[in-house]
Scaffold this motif. Structure first.
Motif, short mmCIF file in Angstrom:
data_model
loop_
_atom_site.label_atom_id
_atom_site.label_comp_id
_atom_site.label_asym_id
_atom_site.label_seq_id
_atom_site.Cartn_x
_atom_site.Cartn_y
_atom_site.Cartn_z
N ASN A 45 0.90 -1.68 0.53
CA ASN A 45 0.11 0.00 -0.01
C ASN A 45 1.27 1.58 -0.18
O ASN A 45 0.65 2.39 -0.06
CB ASN A 45 -1.24 0.39 1.24
N CYS A 46 2.02 1.22 0.27
CA CYS A 46 3.14 2.33 -0.28
C CYS A 46 3.24 2.89 -1.58
O CYS A 46 2.81 2.07 -2.32
CB CYS A 46 3.93 2.46 0.55
N SER A 47 3.65 4.05 -1.37
CA SER A 47 3.71 4.64 -2.49
C SER A 47 5.41 4.12 -2.67
O SER A 47 5.47 4.21 -4.52
CB SER A 47 3.44 6.57 -2.10
N SER A 48 6.19 4.51 -2.48
CA SER A 48 7.77 3.90 -2.09
C SER A 48 8.32 4.13 -0.64
O SER A 48 7.82 3.81 0.04
CB SER A 48 9.06 5.05 -2.63
N VAL A 49 9.81 3.02 -1.13
CA VAL A 49 10.45 2.21 0.01
C VAL A 49 11.52 2.81 0.20
O VAL A 49 12.54 3.27 -0.83
CB VAL A 49 10.79 0.63 -0.51
N HIS A 50 11.80 3.92 1.52
CA HIS A 50 12.99 3.77 1.70
C HIS A 50 13.77 3.13 2.94
O HIS A 50 13.49 2.35 3.36
CB HIS A 50 12.76 5.26 2.20
N ILE A 51 15.90 2.98 2.57
CA ILE A 51 15.62 2.06 3.02
C ILE A 51 16.99 2.23 3.88
O ILE A 51 18.22 2.69 2.87
CB ILE A 51 15.99 0.24 2.60
N TYR A 52 17.32 1.88 4.72
CA TYR A 52 18.11 2.40 5.69
C TYR A 52 19.73 1.77 6.67
O TYR A 52 18.22 1.45 7.61
CB TYR A 52 18.46 3.99 6.07
N GLY A 53 20.48 2.02 6.67
CA GLY A 53 20.82 0.89 8.17
C GLY A 53 23.36 1.97 8.24
O GLY A 53 23.19 2.44 6.81
N LYS A 54 23.31 1.91 9.03
CA LYS A 54 24.36 2.00 9.10
C LYS A 54 25.80 1.27 9.51
O LYS A 54 25.89 0.02 9.76
CB LYS A 54 24.88 3.47 10.56
N GLY A 55 27.08 1.59 9.04
CA GLY A 55 28.22 0.44 9.66
C GLY A 55 27.32 -1.12 8.55
O GLY A 55 27.31 -1.43 7.37
N LYS A 85 15.67 10.29 -2.57
CA LYS A 85 14.11 11.03 -2.33
C LYS A 85 13.66 11.77 -1.07
O LYS A 85 13.75 10.94 -0.37
CB LYS A 85 12.85 9.85 -3.01
N VAL A 86 12.91 12.34 -1.29
CA VAL A 86 12.35 12.45 0.21
C VAL A 86 11.51 11.84 0.80
O VAL A 86 10.62 11.01 -0.19
CB VAL A 86 11.53 14.36 -0.31
N ILE A 87 11.40 11.88 1.62
CA ILE A 87 10.54 10.42 2.29
C ILE A 87 8.83 11.22 2.23
O ILE A 87 8.85 12.09 2.86
CB ILE A 87 10.97 9.90 4.36
N SER A 88 7.81 10.66 2.01
CA SER A 88 6.24 11.25 2.35
C SER A 88 5.46 10.41 3.31
O SER A 88 5.86 9.22 3.77
CB SER A 88 5.74 11.60 1.10
N SER A 89 4.62 10.62 3.15
CA SER A 89 3.55 9.96 4.51
C SER A 89 3.08 8.97 4.15
O SER A 89 2.17 7.96 5.10
CB SER A 89 2.35 11.67 4.89
N ASP A 90 2.48 8.59 2.82
CA ASP A 90 2.39 7.40 2.21
C ASP A 90 3.51 6.84 1.73
O ASP A 90 3.03 5.54 1.26
CB ASP A 90 1.40 7.54 1.08
N HIS A 113 8.87 9.28 11.12
CA HIS A 113 7.28 9.52 11.84
C HIS A 113 6.91 10.23 12.41
O HIS A 113 5.28 10.38 11.94
CB HIS A 113 7.97 9.40 13.39
N LYS A 114 7.14 11.62 11.96
CA LYS A 114 7.24 13.07 12.27
C LYS A 114 5.91 12.94 11.12
O LYS A 114 5.28 13.77 10.35
CB LYS A 114 7.83 13.96 12.87
N ILE A 115 6.15 12.92 9.86
CA ILE A 115 5.96 12.48 8.36
C ILE A 115 4.48 12.19 8.85
O ILE A 115 4.04 12.99 8.06
CB ILE A 115 6.88 12.44 7.36
N GLY A 116 5.04 10.87 9.30
CA GLY A 116 3.79 9.66 8.96
C GLY A 116 4.10 9.07 8.64
O GLY A 116 2.80 8.09 8.00
N ALA A 117 5.21 8.58 7.78
CA ALA A 117 5.62 6.85 6.94
C ALA A 117 5.12 5.99 7.41
O ALA A 117 5.78 6.40 9.07
CB ALA A 117 7.02 7.74 6.69
N LYS A 118 5.36 4.90 7.54
CA LYS A 118 5.70 3.87 7.86
C LYS A 118 6.94 3.15 8.09
O LYS A 118 7.63 3.30 7.47
CB LYS A 118 4.26 2.91 7.25
N ILE A 119 7.51 2.97 9.40
CA ILE A 119 8.72 2.64 9.54
C ILE A 119 8.53 1.08 9.93
O ILE A 119 7.64 0.86 11.26
CB ILE A 119 9.20 2.95 10.51
#
Length: 207
Positions: A45-55, A85-90, A113-119
């Motif tokens: 149901n999301c519009s796009s996916v952002h993935i992140y981690g360190k090390g 890309k900028v993270i959006s609420s959807d 979280h502040k934007i309303g994206a699903k984490i």
């Protein structure tokens, strides 16, 4: 000190030890079936996916982002890229942190979280800074508890001599990403050949 035993024998000994961890992995997934379902629902149901981690967790995150992007199912971004890309609420944000307290990862979680994206957070503990901002927690063994101090961290490392300097969390995280990718491909009837179509071709090779 040079050991008389051949290095390949040492490697084989540790390979047999690793089998113990792989045998445990299906139970880890089975016991979190509800979380796995939520992850797929968010992905659908999301519009796009952002993935992140360190090390080292970041290395798994990059691999996951690359592999998921090959499906051309959703737009996929790795947040560590120079161009992102900028993270959006959807949108959906997938974060990897064994400790759950890696400052850069927690900061991304706060903003998303502040934007309303699903984490969705892949971590080892459910009582961390990262957990506070997560919609879904998927727990894997092996993360180091940074919040308890350096002496405790050293003790943790000594408890897992099989994984030199840690590495258990990343081991499971790699198994997880391959499991999820394979399940998405099978569930959506995505042909395996899609990888060949989207993979970068090396033009120096002969046809």
């Amino acid at each position: 000190i040079v050991k008389l035993q051949r290095f390949s024998n040492e490697a084989f000994k540790h390979a047999k030890i690793m089998k113990r961890y792989a045998d445990e992995f299906p139970d880890i997934i089975f016991n979190q079936k509800a979380e796995i379902e939520k992850i797929y629902d968010i992905l659908e149901n999301c519009s796009s996916v952002h993935i992140y981690g360190k090390g080292r967790s970041g290395a798994i995150a990059v691999c996951f982002a690359l592999r998921l992007s090959h499906f051309e199912f959703k737009p996929v971004n790795f947040l560590g890229d120079v161009i992102k890309k900028v993270i959006s609420s959807d949108d959906m944000v997938i974060l990897f942190s064994g400790s759950g307290d890696t400052s850069e990862v927690v900061e991304v979680a706060k903003k998303a979280h502040k934007i309303g994206a699903k984490i969705v957070s892949v971590t080892s503990y459910n009582n961390t800074s990262l957990a506070k901002y997560s919609d879904v927690l998927l727990l894997l063994p092996g993360g180091m508890e940074k919040g308890k101090g350096w002496s405790y961290l050293k003790a943790q490392l000594n408890e897992h001599p099989t994984f030199y300097g840690g590495g258990e969390f990343e081991f499971y995280a790699y198994l997880l990403q391959e499991t999820i990718l394979s399940a998405i491909g099978a569930h959506r009837d995505i042909e395996g050949g899609i990888i060949a179509k989207t993979h970068e071709r090396d033009e120096t090779l002969k046809e």
